[in-house]
Design an enzyme around this catalytic site. Structure first.
Site, short mmCIF file in Angstrom:
data_model
loop_
_atom_site.label_atom_id
_atom_site.label_comp_id
_atom_site.label_asym_id
_atom_site.label_seq_id
_atom_site.Cartn_x
_atom_site.Cartn_y
_atom_site.Cartn_z
CD GLU A 94 -9.98 -6.82 -22.16
OE1 GLU A 94 -9.16 -7.06 -23.07
OE2 GLU A 94 -9.89 -7.26 -21.01
N GLY A 111 -14.16 1.54 -17.45
CA GLY A 111 -12.86 1.02 -16.99
C GLY A 111 -12.93 0.06 -15.83
CB THR A 112 -15.09 -1.59 -13.75
OG1 THR A 112 -15.11 -2.71 -12.84
CG2 THR A 112 -16.46 -1.41 -14.35
CB SER A 113 -12.42 -6.43 -14.87
OG SER A 113 -12.44 -6.45 -13.46
CG HIS A 121 -14.03 -1.21 -3.52
ND1 HIS A 121 -13.74 -1.68 -4.78
CD2 HIS A 121 -15.19 -1.82 -3.15
CE1 HIS A 121 -14.68 -2.54 -5.17
NE2 HIS A 121 -15.57 -2.63 -4.21
CE1 TYR A 177 -4.30 -1.15 -0.39
CE2 TYR A 177 -3.28 -3.05 0.66
CZ TYR A 177 -4.32 -2.49 -0.07
OH TYR A 177 -5.36 -3.27 -0.50
CG ASN A 228 -10.78 3.67 -9.59
OD1 ASN A 228 -10.91 2.45 -9.70
ND2 ASN A 228 -10.76 4.48 -10.63
CB VAL A 229 -8.50 3.03 -3.18
CG1 VAL A 229 -9.54 1.97 -2.89
CG2 VAL A 229 -7.29 2.40 -3.88
CG ASP A 230 -7.25 6.64 -8.15
OD1 ASP A 230 -8.18 7.45 -8.05
OD2 ASP A 230 -7.10 5.88 -9.14
C1 BJW Z 1 -9.41 0.56 -19.47
C2 BJW Z 1 -8.26 1.26 -19.69
C3 BJW Z 1 -8.40 2.48 -20.31
C4 BJW Z 1 -7.68 -0.52 -18.74
N1 BJW Z 1 -9.61 2.91 -20.65
N2 BJW Z 1 -10.61 1.00 -19.82
C5 BJW Z 1 -21.02 -12.58 -5.95
C6 BJW Z 1 -20.45 -13.48 -6.83
C7 BJW Z 1 -19.11 -13.88 -6.68
C8 BJW Z 1 -18.33 -13.38 -5.64
C9 BJW Z 1 -18.89 -12.49 -4.77
C10 BJW Z 1 -20.22 -12.11 -4.93
N3 BJW Z 1 -20.49 -11.22 -3.94
C11 BJW Z 1 -19.40 -11.04 -3.19
C12 BJW Z 1 -18.40 -11.81 -3.65
C13 BJW Z 1 -17.03 -11.92 -3.09
C14 BJW Z 1 -16.10 -10.82 -3.52
C15 BJW Z 1 -15.98 -10.84 -5.03
O1 BJW Z 1 -16.54 -10.04 -5.74
N4 BJW Z 1 -15.20 -11.78 -5.54
C16 BJW Z 1 -15.01 -11.94 -6.98
C17 BJW Z 1 -13.66 -11.34 -7.40
C18 BJW Z 1 -15.06 -13.40 -7.28
N5 BJW Z 1 -16.57 -9.51 -3.04
C19 BJW Z 1 -16.28 -9.08 -1.82
O2 BJW Z 1 -15.63 -9.77 -1.04
C20 BJW Z 1 -16.81 -7.73 -1.41
N6 BJW Z 1 -17.42 -7.83 -0.12
C21 BJW Z 1 -18.55 -8.48 0.07
O3 BJW Z 1 -19.21 -8.93 -0.81
O4 BJW Z 1 -18.89 -8.54 1.39
C22 BJW Z 1 -20.05 -9.27 1.78
C23 BJW Z 1 -20.23 -8.99 3.25
C24 BJW Z 1 -21.44 -8.50 3.68
C25 BJW Z 1 -21.62 -8.24 5.05
C26 BJW Z 1 -20.57 -8.49 5.94
C27 BJW Z 1 -19.35 -8.97 5.49
C28 BJW Z 1 -19.17 -9.22 4.13
C29 BJW Z 1 -15.69 -6.72 -1.24
C30 BJW Z 1 -14.97 -6.41 -2.49
C31 BJW Z 1 -13.79 -5.46 -2.20
C32 BJW Z 1 -12.90 -5.28 -3.40
N7 BJW Z 1 -11.72 -4.61 -2.99
C33 BJW Z 1 -10.70 -4.31 -3.99
C34 BJW Z 1 -9.44 -3.80 -3.24
C35 BJW Z 1 -9.65 -2.39 -2.73
C36 BJW Z 1 -8.43 -1.87 -2.07
C37 BJW Z 1 -7.27 -1.77 -3.01
O5 BJW Z 1 -7.35 -1.11 -4.08
O6 BJW Z 1 -6.24 -2.32 -2.67
O7 BJW Z 1 -11.17 -3.31 -4.90
S1 BJW Z 1 -10.30 -5.66 -5.08
C38 BJW Z 1 -10.05 -4.69 -6.52
O8 BJW Z 1 -11.02 -5.02 -7.53
C39 BJW Z 1 -10.32 -3.25 -6.09
C40 BJW Z 1 -11.07 -2.73 -7.26
O9 BJW Z 1 -11.84 -1.59 -6.89
C41 BJW Z 1 -11.92 -3.90 -7.67
C42 BJW Z 1 -12.44 -3.84 -9.07
O10 BJW Z 1 -11.40 -3.83 -10.00
P1 BJW Z 1 -11.56 -2.94 -11.32
O11 BJW Z 1 -11.64 -1.51 -10.93
O12 BJW Z 1 -12.65 -3.46 -12.15
O13 BJW Z 1 -10.12 -3.14 -11.99
P2 BJW Z 1 -9.60 -4.31 -12.94
O14 BJW Z 1 -8.12 -4.23 -12.94
O15 BJW Z 1 -10.20 -5.59 -12.60
O16 BJW Z 1 -10.15 -3.90 -14.38
C43 BJW Z 1 -9.67 -2.76 -15.08
C44 BJW Z 1 -10.50 -2.62 -16.34
O17 BJW Z 1 -10.14 -1.42 -16.98
C45 BJW Z 1 -10.30 -3.75 -17.36
O18 BJW Z 1 -11.58 -4.20 -17.81
C46 BJW Z 1 -9.53 -3.08 -18.50
O19 BJW Z 1 -9.87 -3.62 -19.78
C47 BJW Z 1 -9.99 -1.65 -18.37
N8 BJW Z 1 -9.04 -0.67 -18.84
N9 BJW Z 1 -7.19 0.48 -19.20
C48 BJW Z 1 -10.69 2.09 -20.40
N10 BJW Z 1 -7.31 3.22 -20.59
#
Ligand code: BJW
Length: 243
Positions: free
Chosen positions: A214, A186-188, A118, A66, A101-103
């Site tokens: 994509e 910009g989210t997967s 997040h 971090y 995003n966290v930035d």
């Molecule tokens: C461009 C580009 C350009 C590139 N222009 N585009 C249902 C189904 C399955 C699983 C679950 C479910 N519900 C819950 C879950 C479990 C879990 C989960 O989702 N798991 C899956 C991964 C399988 N979720 C959780 O655990 C969540 N909590 C929860 O559900 O709690 C329940 C609960 C209730 C009550 C009590 C207790 C619990 C919490 C999720 C937290 C996610 N945290 C993170 C880390 C944050 C801190 C940190 O940054 O370090 O958040 S993980 C990470 O992924 C981060 C991001 O915000 C998040 C999403 O990622 P994002 O932003 O989509 O990024 P990428 O890299 O994945 O994608 C980038 C995209 O950009 C790509 O598509 C590129 O193509 C594109 N791109 N350049 C346009 N120039």
């Protein structure tokens, strides 16, 4: 009519635009995405470090990760995608900006009322007493401690398995329900519950526009897909001031 022209028309005619952003919106600011090529840090998959279990097992390692990211973000600037969303907010009747995003680059671009699903990288929270403090820009020690009770502090972000902040999540759902256009940028769309906002928008009948390099798992649910860089596409969706 091209997809871009259809999207621009939907945005210009929108009463309430909800925007969900992910790491891709900051990619052009030089911030590695979570699951892209830069999503590895010293051979660790970023997602494997974003868990309470990783922190419990090795808080020093997780803090190194971090602190490294805090340094990258401190050096980065908002890019044309962030700026376009700030401008858009001034040119439509209502805009709700929801980010994973966290930035805080949306804030630095001038966006207001950003819903941070997040958490953010700049605040730290005590694992003992829960006190949160804002340490924006500070260089932190390898194991930061709480100013109030001396307990071990952690980044104030939401890790896997943790609940999103209730108030923020409710406000995000409310915004998406009320909106007539949902822009997904910009989210997967693999992380829940954030990705479920797209399904919610679909059920509520909004025009859903995806901006990404994509297609993603939610692409089947969207109405208009714009595939390319957010920093190039989003500025083209901002209506001119006369409109
Ligand atoms: C461009 C580009 C350009 C590139 N222009 N585009 C249902 C189904 C399955 C699983 C679950 C479910 N519900 C819950 C879950 C479990 C879990 C989960 O989702 N798991 C899956 C991964 C399988 N979720 C959780 O655990 C969540 N909590 C929860 O559900 O709690 C329940 C609960 C209730 C009550 C009590 C207790 C619990 C919490 C999720 C937290 C996610 N945290 C993170 C880390 C944050 C801190 C940190 O940054 O370090 O958040 S993980 C990470 O992924 C981060 C991001 O915000 C998040 C999403 O990622 P994002 O932003 O989509 O990024 P990428 O890299 O994945 O994608 C980038 C995209 O950009 C790509 O598509 C590129 O193509 C594109 N791109 N350049 C346009 N120039």
């Amino acid at each position: 009519m091209s997809e871009l022209a259809r999207a621009a028309r939907a945005v210009a005619g929108g009463r309430h635009i909800a925007v969900l952003t992910g790491a891709g919106v900051s990619a052009e600011s030089g911030i590695p995405t979570f699951r892209g090529a830069g999503g590895l840090w010293r051979g660790f998959d970023s997602a494997s470090l974003a868990t309470p279990e990783a922190f419990a097992a090795n808080p020093k390692l997780v803090w190194e990760f971090y602190n490294w990211r805090r340094e990258i973000v401190a050096r980065a600037d908002p890019n044309p995608a962030h700026v376009a969303l700030t401008k858009l907010a001034g040119r439509v009747p209502r805009l709700s900006l929801i980010t994973q995003n966290v930035d805080r680059l949306h804030h630095r671009a001038g966006s207001r009322g950003v819903l941070e699903l997040h958490g953010n990288l700049w605040e730290i929270r005590c694992t003992r007493c829960g006190e949160t403090s804002d340490r924006t820009g500070d260089i932190l020690p390898p194991l930061p401690s709480c100013g109030a009770c001396g307990g071990l502090a952690r980044p104030a972000v939401v890790w896997f398995g943790e609940a999103l902040p209730d108030d923020v999540w409710s406000a995000a759902q409310e915004s998406v329900r009320d909106a007539d256009v949902l822009l997904v940028v910009g989210t997967s769309a693999v992380v829940y519950p954030a990705a479920a906002l797209v399904t919610l928008g679909k059920r509520a009948g909004q025009t859903i526009i995806e901006v990404n390099l994509e297609p993603t798992p939610v692409s089947d649910a969207i109405d208009i897909g714009l595939y390319g860089k957010a920093g190039e596409l989003l500025p083209q969706l901002v209506p001119s001031e006369q409109e």
